[in-house]
Design an enzyme around this catalytic site. Structure first.
Site, PDB file in Angstrom:
ATOM      1  N   ARG A 131       5.385 -15.631  21.021  1.00 37.95           N
ATOM      2  CA  ARG A 131       5.572 -14.401  20.384  1.00 37.95           C
ATOM      3  C   ARG A 131       4.411 -14.187  19.233  1.00 37.95           C
ATOM      4  O   ARG A 131       4.334 -13.060  18.890  1.00 37.95           O
ATOM      5  CB  ARG A 131       7.046 -14.374  19.444  1.00 37.95           C
ATOM      6  CG  ARG A 131       7.935 -14.199  20.515  1.00 37.95           C
ATOM      7  CD  ARG A 131       9.397 -13.993  20.145  1.00 37.95           C
ATOM      8  NE  ARG A 131       9.454 -12.699  19.230  1.00 37.95           N
ATOM      9  CZ  ARG A 131      10.494 -12.453  18.451  1.00 37.95           C
ATOM     10  NH1 ARG A 131      11.746 -13.312  18.439  1.00 37.95           N
ATOM     11  NH2 ARG A 131      10.570 -11.162  17.806  1.00 37.95           N
ATOM     12  N   TYR A 145       2.145   2.568  14.012  1.00 39.30           N
ATOM     13  CA  TYR A 145       2.446   3.052  12.584  1.00 39.30           C
ATOM     14  C   TYR A 145       2.388   1.994  11.525  1.00 39.30           C
ATOM     15  O   TYR A 145       2.945   0.934  11.755  1.00 39.30           O
ATOM     16  CB  TYR A 145       3.707   3.956  12.399  1.00 39.30           C
ATOM     17  CG  TYR A 145       4.745   3.471  12.743  1.00 39.30           C
ATOM     18  CD1 TYR A 145       5.057   3.504  14.157  1.00 39.30           C
ATOM     19  CD2 TYR A 145       5.645   3.227  11.962  1.00 39.30           C
ATOM     20  CE1 TYR A 145       6.375   3.171  14.551  1.00 39.30           C
ATOM     21  CE2 TYR A 145       6.875   2.827  12.340  1.00 39.30           C
ATOM     22  CZ  TYR A 145       7.256   2.650  13.652  1.00 39.30           C
ATOM     23  OH  TYR A 145       8.521   2.330  13.951  1.00 39.30           O
ATOM     24  N   MET A 147       3.777   0.670   7.720  1.00 35.41           N
ATOM     25  CA  MET A 147       5.061   0.982   6.804  1.00 35.41           C
ATOM     26  C   MET A 147       5.161   0.148   5.695  1.00 35.41           C
ATOM     27  O   MET A 147       4.821  -1.109   5.749  1.00 35.41           O
ATOM     28  CB  MET A 147       6.345   1.048   7.797  1.00 35.41           C
ATOM     29  CG  MET A 147       6.753  -0.360   8.517  1.00 35.41           C
ATOM     30  SD  MET A 147       8.321  -0.155   9.371  1.00 35.41           S
ATOM     31  CE  MET A 147       9.411  -0.008   7.985  1.00 35.41           C
ATOM     32  N   ASN A 148       6.069   0.670   4.826  1.00 37.49           N
ATOM     33  CA  ASN A 148       6.450  -0.236   3.663  1.00 37.49           C
ATOM     34  C   ASN A 148       7.896  -0.378   3.495  1.00 37.49           C
ATOM     35  O   ASN A 148       8.651   0.352   4.075  1.00 37.49           O
ATOM     36  CB  ASN A 148       5.683   0.571   2.427  1.00 37.49           C
ATOM     37  CG  ASN A 148       4.232   0.425   2.194  1.00 37.49           C
ATOM     38  OD1 ASN A 148       3.551  -0.269   2.838  1.00 37.49           O
ATOM     39  ND2 ASN A 148       3.787   1.372   1.392  1.00 37.49           N
ATOM     40  N   HIS A 172      19.325  -4.451  11.969  1.00 39.23           N
ATOM     41  CA  HIS A 172      17.971  -3.957  12.552  1.00 39.23           C
ATOM     42  C   HIS A 172      17.996  -4.344  14.006  1.00 39.23           C
ATOM     43  O   HIS A 172      17.645  -4.057  14.840  1.00 39.23           O
ATOM     44  CB  HIS A 172      17.013  -4.161  11.732  1.00 39.23           C
ATOM     45  CG  HIS A 172      15.630  -3.709  11.949  1.00 39.23           C
ATOM     46  ND1 HIS A 172      15.023  -2.627  12.186  1.00 39.23           N
ATOM     47  CD2 HIS A 172      14.847  -4.798  12.639  1.00 39.23           C
ATOM     48  CE1 HIS A 172      13.683  -2.722  12.471  1.00 39.23           C
ATOM     49  NE2 HIS A 172      13.519  -3.967  13.052  1.00 39.23           N
TER      50      HIS A 172
HETATM   51  O1  76R Z   1      12.049 -10.886  15.338  1.00 33.40           O
HETATM   52  C1  76R Z   1      12.857 -10.686  15.894  1.00 33.40           C
HETATM   53  O2  76R Z   1      13.142 -10.047  16.981  1.00 33.40           O
HETATM   54  C2  76R Z   1      14.468 -10.889  14.996  1.00 33.40           C
HETATM   55  C3  76R Z   1      14.948  -9.670  14.421  1.00 33.40           C
HETATM   56  C4  76R Z   1      13.928  -8.488  13.951  1.00 33.40           C
HETATM   57  C5  76R Z   1      13.027  -9.020  12.843  1.00 33.40           C
HETATM   58  C6  76R Z   1      13.081 -10.137  11.713  1.00 33.40           C
HETATM   59  C7  76R Z   1      13.546  -7.431  14.653  1.00 33.40           C
HETATM   60  C8  76R Z   1      13.870  -6.936  15.880  1.00 33.40           C
HETATM   61  N1  76R Z   1      12.518  -6.648  13.799  1.00 33.40           N
HETATM   62  C9  76R Z   1      12.369  -7.548  12.581  1.00 33.40           C
HETATM   63  C10 76R Z   1      11.308  -7.373  11.373  1.00 33.40           C
HETATM   64 MN1  76R Z   1      11.850  -4.750  13.762  1.00 33.40          MN
HETATM   65  N2  76R Z   1      11.007  -3.287  13.877  1.00 33.40           N
HETATM   66  C11 76R Z   1      10.619  -2.319  13.053  1.00 33.40           C
HETATM   67  C12 76R Z   1      10.267  -0.837  13.299  1.00 33.40           C
HETATM   68  O3  76R Z   1      10.756   2.505  12.871  1.00 33.40           O
HETATM   69  C13 76R Z   1      11.403   1.820  11.826  1.00 33.40           C
HETATM   70  O4  76R Z   1      12.526   2.312  11.333  1.00 33.40           O
HETATM   71  C14 76R Z   1      10.958   0.529  11.741  1.00 33.40           C
HETATM   72  C15 76R Z   1       9.705   0.182  12.436  1.00 33.40           C
HETATM   73  C16 76R Z   1      10.695  -1.025  14.671  1.00 33.40           C
HETATM   74  C17 76R Z   1      10.676   0.330  15.729  1.00 33.40           C
HETATM   75  C18 76R Z   1      11.421  -2.279  15.086  1.00 33.40           C
HETATM   76  C19 76R Z   1      11.851  -2.603  16.354  1.00 33.40           C
HETATM   77  N3  76R Z   1      11.075  -5.133  12.031  1.00 33.40           N
HETATM   78  C20 76R Z   1      10.809  -6.255  11.169  1.00 33.40           C
HETATM   79  C21 76R Z   1      10.043  -5.937   9.957  1.00 33.40           C
HETATM   80  C22 76R Z   1       9.845  -7.076   9.103  1.00 33.40           C
HETATM   81  C23 76R Z   1      10.691  -6.797   8.051  1.00 33.40           C
HETATM   82  C24 76R Z   1      10.718  -7.972   6.525  1.00 33.40           C
HETATM   83  O5  76R Z   1      10.210  -8.939   6.879  1.00 33.40           O
HETATM   84  O6  76R Z   1      11.202  -7.591   5.662  1.00 33.40           O
HETATM   85  C25 76R Z   1       9.753  -4.528  10.065  1.00 33.40           C
HETATM   86  C26 76R Z   1       8.775  -4.008   9.247  1.00 33.40           C
HETATM   87  C27 76R Z   1      10.240  -4.216  11.251  1.00 33.40           C
HETATM   88  C28 76R Z   1      10.090  -2.850  11.628  1.00 33.40           C
HETATM   89  N4  76R Z   1      12.628  -4.807  15.775  1.00 33.40           N
HETATM   90  C29 76R Z   1      13.391  -5.635  16.393  1.00 33.40           C
HETATM   91  C30 76R Z   1      12.293  -3.795  16.595  1.00 33.40           C
HETATM   92  C31 76R Z   1      12.972  -4.085  17.781  1.00 33.40           C
HETATM   93  C32 76R Z   1      12.871  -3.326  19.423  1.00 33.40           C
HETATM   94  C33 76R Z   1      13.531  -5.201  17.507  1.00 33.40           C
HETATM   95  C34 76R Z   1      14.383  -6.297  18.650  1.00 33.40           C
HETATM   96  C35 76R Z   1      13.554  -7.083  19.349  1.00 33.40           C
HETATM   97  C36 76R Z   1      14.188  -8.046  20.104  1.00 33.40           C
HETATM   98  O7  76R Z   1      15.257  -8.549  20.043  1.00 33.40           O
HETATM   99  O8  76R Z   1      13.495  -8.120  21.320  1.00 33.40           O
END
Ligand code: 76R
Length: 249
Positions: A131, A145, A147-148, A172
């Site tokens: 990963r 995109y 983001m913050n 999430h």
């Molecule tokens: O790593 C992992 O899969 C564990 C769960 C997970 C984390 C920690 C996860 C799952 N994300 C994580 C962290 Mn995410 N993600 C986004 C966006 O559009 C929006 O509203 C937000 C943009 C999408 C579309 C998305 C998709 N994720 C993060 C972080 C870092 C946060 C921090 O550290 O504070 C961001 C900024 C972020 C944003 N996320 C998933 C997805 C998807 C599809 C998953 C499921 C992945 C899977 O289980 O295979």
């Protein structure tokens, strides 16, 4: 109190968005265009060889709309390699017919919000490594995109406790998991590297799934309250053949 989330980092990322100077491209003679195309193809081949050797990965997509014409997304072990790729590309004849539209520098990131700590070194875990150093999928569509997370007085992500943040990240992750097999996401961290805190790169064979996933997440607390977004870029997979077709006059 400092409750910074632990993060693991993998390959560095450069999203290099370019536009084509069509007037200059059309004004060039056939020989010059042929040289430019040869150089472009040599680079595409070189990048796919690097990928075959698992030393990095590159995705090439055309971009729909006026923000850019195509993106070269490179993942490499070091920032130095990304810089070298950028400079080498800029020296090509083909690059002379492009203009810089946007770029983003970040590093593939996994956070430990939901990590099950089995005590082992995650950097020895092949699933984690896969990963952190992903081979970019050759899906039909890309969406990128930056983001913050908000730091407003009432909605300040960075003032929440680890438990509060973990609860929200769990929700999430559950939404995200519903899109398993439909959307592949790569989160890259860019604090200290670029103007936003994260880059979000999504790949799918059905572009509508981007809209559905992002829309669904907007209703989830972590996005609804804390997410701020930059420009969105969406595009179509560019194989070397499609790239050549796009440049054909
Ligand atoms: O790593 C992992 O899969 C564990 C769960 C997970 C984390 C920690 C996860 C799952 N994300 C994580 C962290 Mn995410 N993600 C986004 C966006 O559009 C929006 O509203 C937000 C943009 C999408 C579309 C998305 C998709 N994720 C993060 C972080 C870092 C946060 C921090 O550290 O504070 C961001 C900024 C972020 C944003 N996320 C998933 C997805 C998807 C599809 C998953 C499921 C992945 C899977 O289980 O295979």
């Amino acid at each position: 109190m400092n409750e910074a989330t632990l993060t693991l980092e993998g390959w560095y990322a450069l999203h290099d968005f370019r536009s084509i100077n069509w007037a200059a491209w059309k004004a060039a003679d056939d020989e010059e265009r042929a040289v430019a195309l040869d150089e472009l193809n040599a680079f595409l081949k070189e990048w796919s060889d690097v990928e075959a050797e698992k030393q990095g990965s590159t995705a090439v997509y055309s971009i729909v709309g006026q923000k850019a014409d195509f993106v070269l997304m490179h993942l490499r072990e070091t920032l130095d390699e990304l810089n070298a790729i950028e400079n080498a590309f800029n020296k090509t004849t083909f690059a002379q017919y492009t203009t810089k539209a946007y770029s983003y520098v970040s590093v593939v990131e996994l956070s430990n919000y939901l990590a099950s700590s089995d005590g082992g070194d995650p950097m020895q875990n092949p699933h984690v490594i896969a990963r952190l150093k992903p081979i970019l999928p050759k899906a039909s569509y890309i969406c990128f995109y930056p983001m913050n997370k908000k730091r407003d007085l009432s909605d300040n992500w960075y003032m929440l406790t680890m438990d509060e943040r973990r609860d929200m990240m769990r929700s999430h992750g559950l939404i995200g998991r519903n899109y398993a097999g439909k959307v592949k996401q790569i989160i890259t961290g860019s604090i200290g590297f670029d103007d936003w805190e994260w880059g979000v790169t999504l790949f799918a064979d059905d572009a509508l799934q981007f809209k559905k996933l992002i829309y669904e997440m907007r209703f989830d607390e972590v996005s609804a309250r804390f997410a701020e977004f930059g420009s969105f870029f969406v595009g179509n997979l560019l194989s070397p053949e499609k790239f050549e077709e796009m440049l054909k006059l």
